[in-house]
Motif scaffolding. Structure first.
Motif, PDB file in Angstrom:
ATOM      1  N   ASN A  68     -32.279 -18.494  -9.513  1.00 28.65           N
ATOM      2  CA  ASN A  68     -33.054 -18.104 -10.519  1.00 28.65           C
ATOM      3  C   ASN A  68     -33.337 -18.618 -11.876  1.00 28.65           C
ATOM      4  OD1 ASN A  68     -34.065 -15.743  -8.661  1.00 28.65           O
ATOM      5  ND2 ASN A  68     -32.023 -15.026  -9.046  1.00 28.65           N
ATOM      6  N   LEU A  69     -34.333 -19.006 -12.243  1.00 26.71           N
ATOM      7  CA  LEU A  69     -34.596 -19.129 -13.806  1.00 26.71           C
ATOM      8  C   LEU A  69     -34.422 -17.879 -14.508  1.00 26.71           C
ATOM      9  CD1 LEU A  69     -35.347 -21.130 -16.206  1.00 26.71           C
ATOM     10  CD2 LEU A  69     -37.628 -20.369 -15.531  1.00 26.71           C
ATOM     11  N   TYR A  70     -33.574 -17.573 -15.319  1.00 21.81           N
ATOM     12  CA  TYR A  70     -33.537 -16.249 -15.893  1.00 21.81           C
ATOM     13  C   TYR A  70     -33.654 -16.432 -17.334  1.00 21.81           C
ATOM     14  CZ  TYR A  70     -28.550 -17.507 -17.492  1.00 21.81           C
ATOM     15  OH  TYR A  70     -27.548 -18.267 -18.026  1.00 21.81           O
ATOM     16  N   ARG A  71     -33.600 -17.561 -17.957  1.00 21.11           N
ATOM     17  CA  ARG A  71     -33.719 -17.528 -19.426  1.00 21.11           C
ATOM     18  C   ARG A  71     -34.102 -18.839 -19.845  1.00 21.11           C
ATOM     19  NH1 ARG A  71     -28.860 -15.272 -22.795  1.00 21.11           N
ATOM     20  NH2 ARG A  71     -28.404 -17.390 -23.169  1.00 21.11           N
TER      21      ARG A  71
ATOM     22  N   LYS B  57     -41.990 -14.645 -14.757  1.00 22.12           N
ATOM     23  CA  LYS B  57     -42.636 -14.655 -16.035  1.00 22.12           C
ATOM     24  C   LYS B  57     -41.992 -14.263 -17.315  1.00 22.12           C
ATOM     25  CE  LYS B  57     -46.946 -12.555 -13.809  1.00 22.12           C
ATOM     26  NZ  LYS B  57     -46.523 -11.636 -12.906  1.00 22.12           N
ATOM     27  N   VAL B  58     -42.285 -14.613 -18.581  1.00 20.48           N
ATOM     28  CA  VAL B  58     -41.457 -14.251 -19.565  1.00 20.48           C
ATOM     29  C   VAL B  58     -41.604 -12.755 -19.932  1.00 20.48           C
ATOM     30  CG1 VAL B  58     -41.317 -14.791 -22.229  1.00 20.48           C
ATOM     31  CG2 VAL B  58     -42.167 -16.555 -20.723  1.00 20.48           C
ATOM     32  N   GLY B  59     -40.448 -12.226 -19.958  1.00 21.23           N
ATOM     33  CA  GLY B  59     -40.511 -10.579 -20.150  1.00 21.23           C
ATOM     34  C   GLY B  59     -40.029 -10.287 -21.666  1.00 21.23           C
TER      35      GLY B  59
ATOM     36  N   MET C 224     -36.555 -14.325 -21.876  1.00 24.36           N
ATOM     37  CA  MET C 224     -35.906 -13.835 -20.740  1.00 24.36           C
ATOM     38  C   MET C 224     -36.876 -13.631 -19.614  1.00 24.36           C
ATOM     39  SD  MET C 224     -33.453 -10.597 -21.930  1.00 24.36           S
ATOM     40  CE  MET C 224     -32.701 -10.736 -23.590  1.00 24.36           C
ATOM     41  N   TYR C 225     -36.489 -14.215 -18.530  1.00 27.20           N
ATOM     42  CA  TYR C 225     -37.510 -14.297 -17.333  1.00 27.20           C
ATOM     43  C   TYR C 225     -37.470 -13.195 -16.390  1.00 27.20           C
ATOM     44  CZ  TYR C 225     -39.617 -18.585 -18.598  1.00 27.20           C
ATOM     45  OH  TYR C 225     -40.655 -19.575 -19.339  1.00 27.20           O
ATOM     46  N   THR C 226     -38.609 -12.626 -15.810  1.00 28.21           N
ATOM     47  CA  THR C 226     -38.315 -11.528 -14.806  1.00 28.21           C
ATOM     48  C   THR C 226     -38.378 -12.283 -13.530  1.00 28.21           C
ATOM     49  OG1 THR C 226     -40.919 -11.691 -14.399  1.00 28.21           O
ATOM     50  CG2 THR C 226     -40.140 -10.318 -16.258  1.00 28.21           C
ATOM     51  N   PRO C 227     -38.021 -11.667 -12.480  1.00 26.79           N
ATOM     52  CA  PRO C 227     -37.762 -12.187 -10.906  1.00 26.79           C
ATOM     53  C   PRO C 227     -38.999 -12.795 -10.524  1.00 26.79           C
ATOM     54  CG  PRO C 227     -36.853 -10.025 -10.907  1.00 26.79           C
ATOM     55  CD  PRO C 227     -37.496 -10.173 -12.274  1.00 26.79           C
TER      56      PRO C 227
ATOM     57  N   LEU D 283     -32.272 -22.023 -18.083  1.00 23.45           N
ATOM     58  CA  LEU D 283     -31.004 -21.886 -17.471  1.00 23.45           C
ATOM     59  C   LEU D 283     -31.269 -21.073 -15.851  1.00 23.45           C
ATOM     60  CD1 LEU D 283     -29.396 -20.530 -20.701  1.00 23.45           C
ATOM     61  CD2 LEU D 283     -28.474 -22.151 -19.243  1.00 23.45           C
ATOM     62  N   PHE D 284     -30.490 -21.438 -14.976  1.00 20.00           N
ATOM     63  CA  PHE D 284     -30.535 -20.874 -13.697  1.00 20.00           C
ATOM     64  C   PHE D 284     -29.130 -20.136 -13.430  1.00 20.00           C
ATOM     65  CE2 PHE D 284     -33.534 -23.990 -14.126  1.00 20.00           C
ATOM     66  CZ  PHE D 284     -34.611 -23.810 -13.255  1.00 20.00           C
TER      67      PHE D 284
END
Lengths: 534, 503
Positions: A133-136, A157-159, A151-154, A127-128
């Motif tokens: 931003n790819l956020y998830r 990376k996978v956070g 959940m992605y970081t800015p 999801l963007f």
């Protein structure tokens, strides 16, 4: 309740999964209830357990359990079921990548929808946000719900990763964070139990230990203990020692406990079992598949824990009672091997043995059934190919690949060869003797040198001595009477692994568990009479 | 229904919030349905509403609306009774009155914060990983339920906020990612709202969606934009009437008079989107005239933004007063509190018993320190008190015991504090600035208007009021008399005229 602990139940099963499934069949036949405890997250778990014949009632995945998703009616999710919350979007197919790209009318990317093998069922959705931003990434269970959201970081990376219930309740989180050296690793887990209690765990091992406690509580009974059978040591060799209430814990050896199986008394321990062997008396029982291994464990460790020999293979009653194929009706000189073409199987030695035989008996041939192991650029297959060339065996030795038609192959062949460097049991040679194949094996621990009885159903030759194996084969090929004797011996010797015999071995373990249960309860200040929480 | 659109009901509210709160109260007490719609997430809203004297039925907060928590009674949740802590495994160790640690085998795994001003009620729980990074923060509403969950990025910055309904289901999430390399909220996603998801790039887009949802199917809806930074949102609301309420001067430099440039923030209503507003309310006839001349397309009406209750009027009748000069309002440069100190210094020389009370919060701690330094240099520490932000009741007590209200601000839309002052029978001394002072003060009758910046004149007027009791009594009575115009029934009639005129 009796639990079988494993990581998952993948489509391509190893010996451990096969052993569990045979055991499951046996337990079911004797109406003894059991549960597979699956520790790892696997979005396709239920597809694979269904294929393996495990009903949901007998399956508790740890993640499923926390996600309240042990029993979910499957539903297929396609792209039409997704709601991106954005108006005027369309999906462009991206066939080479087996996905669709969802875009706004202006062409801005909203999501990448990745499909399963059917090119339609949603596997995951990237999801963007409105700022590209790819956020998830949402990962779907094959039963049709979002199981894991990452959940992605800015900096992409996978956070945080969160698992949710089929209705979208987050119940479990894990965090990826930099350690003091700046290396990103899993830094913790946070679980919300069904009753709303929140616990944190440093590692998945701690989480697993909590899960074991929950299972012990859920199936608690003062009448008999829960029996935890650990089929993969790394999943719970520590965790099972953290049980708060008593239970009967079983360390099941599926491989040699010694790093060098040929040096069982002195070699450095097999890393998989190092912890368990050092903490041996913290378990109630140790199961080995062979008497030889049980003997060696006893000799080396003198444990207080009870030792049981329970074969991991079972020969079906149907097969035991079935018609026997005489040697004269089999293809003279046909040798088969059922094994991955892998380094530890050492099949190039078998080729050499057949090569020597071929010089005297040109009718001999060898069929290798099994996948070629890719590691080290197909090193094992290359070794086999080299041996074929060396002995000029083109057309004599054939790599057949994987087959499921064991009955057909083994009712036609005459001999079975096994040249492994080490074994945990080897179901293939058990299949072989139960089909009346004359077996030739190196004297290798554990399994082959017990399933194959020298002079009874074939020959056990010295470890790594392919010339001796060739000589043994030649002897049989030249002596039809001997051949028939060994083949009959093979059929007869498989009786050792009849359902009744294997069940009796399990029964003695269950009996032991029940027998010591009152003592365990008393030690825990509980008694079978007192009202303990049911 | 009238809907006042605000950002928030704050702990420290400005005149704009007070105006909207007062008006809403006034309407509801007089059978005109009115509500306040607020945008900001505020888990202390119930408490702030209580402090501001707002009935919770008259406020709908956007987050509460989507969380389904607009009408939840308070249920105090002591941290030690929160069911989420397994106390057979973890210890709760109180560090101080503000927070406790959640410990597992001696390791801090969570920080439990206490709701401000309470004893041990849970406000938030922040969980930590084994490297001591914050991982998850759970935020509790003042009313005692888990309201939202914050996830953090690897570097500890806020990552994702998830808002929950009472069952704990996520209903809304805010994602924080980069915009041009800077971490910002980038997405508001409404989840399963009436069965559908909605994605928004900005909070105000969600706010517009929210207002439209609330006013949908209300054929009588009048949506009042109270804050200029929200005019652009209200402009797009689907409602029969949209109006803007101007609480202050639209002029950038009021001292330059009507020729001054307008404040940029007034552009939306006055220039860009005038057609979308059926009208604007101002507080004085003078401001209306000026606007009419410059912006003939805008329908401008005068309406008061405050009323005085009968209880206040009764309290204001007391003639027993302390020699206190009250200054009410934010301590900020545009209100010129240094002028107040200059004036007070002169008054104090004439009347040593005189005291100066500042009621209001400072623009910044630094600014407050500067004021205090000045007081110290003047050796007036014993006579000058900084009371901070006062709740309704405490402020009323000040109005009822002081002798005079002093106003030195640069300009006033009307001057709510001056309206309140006369309701309590308090004479007002003010600089003669736009717009309110000359409307509210009849020079020499209920106070004094002195030329802008003339501290000496102001000090003289105050000294007279503190020393000439006849003069004070006369002005006190006049103030109360003028305050009759501020009574609810008069104000409401006035307002209805305005609404009628803007239709």
């Amino acid at each position: 309740m009796i639990f079988f602990i494993n990581a998952t139940m993948q489509k391509q099963k190893s010996g451990i999964e096969h052993a569990e499934l045979k055991r499951f069949e046996l337990f079911n036949a004797h109406h003894v209830d059991s549960r597979f405890l699956i520790r790892d997250w696997d979005p396709a778990l239920h597809d694979n357990t269904k294929l393996a014949g495990i009903p949901d009632e007998n399956l508790i995945g740890m993640f499923d359990y926390f996600q309240q998703a042990t029993h979910v009616k499957p539903k297929r999710i396609t792209i039409d079921d997704l709601d991106f919350g954005v108006l005027n979007i369309h999906a462009d197919p991206d066939l080479p990548n087996n996905r669709s790209l969802v875009k706004t009318a202006q062409g801005q990317l909203v999501a990448r929808v990745n499909y399963r093998e059917d090119h339609e069922t949603v596997r995951s959705v990237e999801l963007f946000d409105g700022f590209n931003n790819l956020y998830r990434v949402d990962n779907y269970d094959t039963r049709g719900f979002i199981s894991l959201s990452q959940m992605y970081t800015p900096d992409n990376k996978v956070g945080t990763e969160v698992w949710q219930t089929p209705t979208g309740h987050v119940v479990l989180e894990t965090f990826n964070r930099a350690d003091a050296q700046g290396k990103v690793q899993k830094s913790g887990w946070r679980l919300t139990d069904a009753d709303g209690t929140i616990r944190v765990f440093d590692t998945i091992e701690e989480l697993t230990a909590h899960f074991f406690n929950l299972m012990n509580e859920k199936f608690w009974s003062v009448k008999q203990p829960n029996i935890f059978i650990l089929d993969r040591s790394h999943l719970g060799d520590w965790g099972l020692l953290q049980l708060k209430k008593p239970a009967y814990t079983v360390m099941h050896l599926h491989n040699s406990h010694a790093g060098d199986a040929q040096e069982p008394m002195h070699s450095i321990l097999n890393n998989n079992y190092e912890f368990a062997m050092n903490a041996l008396d913290s378990y109630d029982a140790v199961v080995s598949a062979t008497h030889k291994q049980t003997h060696d464990v006893e000799a080396r460790f003198h444990p207080i824990a009870k030792l049981f020999t329970i074969p991991v293979g079972v020969v079906s009653q149907e097969l035991l009672d079935g018609p026997r194929v005489p040697v004269k009706d089999r293809q003279y000189g046909k040798v088969v091997a059922f094994a991955r073409i892998a380094w530890e199987k050492h099949l190039d030695d078998l080729v050499r043995a057949v090569g020597i035989v071929h010089k005297e008996v040109p009718e001999v041939s060898l069929d290798l059934y099994g996948y070629a192991d890719a590691s080290d650029n197909y090193r094992a297959r290359r070794a086999v190919e080299k041996a074929i060339k060396e002995y000029d065996l083109d057309g004599v030795v054939t790599m057949k690949g994987y087959t499921t038609e064991i009955d057909k192959v083994e009712n036609q062949a005459m001999m079975f060869g096994l040249t492994s460097r080490m074994e945990g049991f080897n179901l293939a040679v058990l299949e072989a003797i139960s089909h009346g194949l004359i077996s030739f094996s190196y004297d290798v621990n554990y399994g082959p040198n017990e399933i194959v009885e020298d002079g009874v159903n074939g020959n056990v030759v010295p470890f790594n001595d392919y010339k001796a194996m060739a000589a043994a084969m030649l002897k049989v090929l030249k002596d039809p009477k001997l051949a028939q004797k060994y083949s009959t011996g093979a059929y007869d010797s498989s009786e050792r692994y009849s359902p009744a015999n294997v069940w009796n071995a399990w029964q003695s373990l269950i009996d032991d568990a029940n027998q010591i249960w009152p003592t365990k309860l008393a030690a825990a200040h509980m008694s079978a009479q007192e009202g303990v929480k049911q | 229904m009238n809907y006042s659109v605000l950002e928030n009901i704050f702990t420290y509210n400005s005149g704009t919030e007070h105006s909207a709160i007062n008006r809403t109260k006034l309407f509801n007490e007089n059978g005109i349905e009115a509500k306040i719609l607020t945008r900001n997430y505020n888990r202390f809203l119930a408490h702030d509403m209580q402090l501001a004297g707002v009935d919770h039925h008259s406020v709908i907060n956007m987050y509460d609306y989507f969380q389904g928590t607009t009408d939840v009674a308070r249920n105090e949740l002591p941290l030690r009774l929160a069911k989420q802590f397994p106390l057979d495994e973890y210890h709760i160790v109180a560090e101080n009155a503000n927070y406790s640690w959640l410990k597992r085998a001696g390791q801090n795994i969570g920080k439990i914060e206490v709701l401000p001003g309470t004893v041990g009620l849970i406000s938030s729980v922040t969980y930590y990983d084994r490297f001591n990074n914050p991982t998850v923060r759970e935020n509790f509403d003042w009313r005692g339920f888990k309201s939202s969950i914050d996830y953090f990025h690897m570097n500890g910055e806020l990552g994702t906020q998830v808002f929950l309904n009472l069952k704990g289901d996520p209903v809304l999430e805010i994602t924080h990612m980069n915009i041009n390399g800077k971490l910002s909220p980038t997405m508001w996603k409404l989840l399963n709202y009436k069965g559908k998801n909605y994605r928004f790039n900005f909070e105000d887009q969600l706010f517009l969606f929210f207002i439209n949802e609330v006013v949908a199917n209300d054929p009588e809806a009048v949506v009042v934009s109270e804050r200029r930074n929200l005019d652009y949102v209200v402009a797009d609301v689907k409602a029969p009437q949209r109006v803007a309420f101007f609480h202050d001067s639209h002029l950038l430099n009021p001292t330059d008079g009507p020729k001054s440039k307008i404040k940029p923030i007034y552009q939306q209503v006055l220039v860009n989107q005038t057609a979308k507003f059926s009208g604007a309310f101002v507080l004085t006839e003078q401001q209306k005239q000026e606007l009419n001349q410059q912006y003939p397309n805008l329908n401008v009406s005068v309406a008061p933004d405050i009323y005085v209750s009968d209880d206040d009027l009764k309290l204001g009748q007391t003639a027993e007063r302390q020699p206190v000069i009250l200054v009410s309002g934010r301590l900020a440069p545009d209100r010129r509190p240094f002028d107040v100190l200059k004036i007070f210094q002169q008054v104090h020389m004439a009347v040593p018993a005189a005291e100066l009370h500042f009621a209001g919060y400072p623009a910044s701690p630094t600014y407050l320190d500067q004021l205090k330094d000045k007081v110290k240099n003047d050796h007036l520490e014993d006579s000058v008190k900084f009371l901070g932000y006062l709740n309704r009741k405490k402020l009323n007590d000040e109005y009822a015991t002081a002798s005079v209200l002093l106003n030195t601000s640069l300009n006033e839309g009307l001057g709510m504090h001056m309206v309140e002052a006369r309701g309590f029978g308090l004479p007002v001394v003010s600089y003669d600035v736009l717009y309110g002072p000359k409307v509210l003060i009849e020079d020499g009758v209920n106070g004094n208007l002195v030329p802008d910046g003339r501290t000496h004149a102001a000090a003289k007027a105050i000294t007279t009021l503190l020393t000439d009791s006849d003069k004070w009594s006369q002005m006190h009575r006049s103030a109360l008399k003028k305050a009759q115009a501020d009574r609810a029934d008069n104000v409401i009639a006035h307002f209805e005229d305005g609404v009628a005129a803007s239709r």
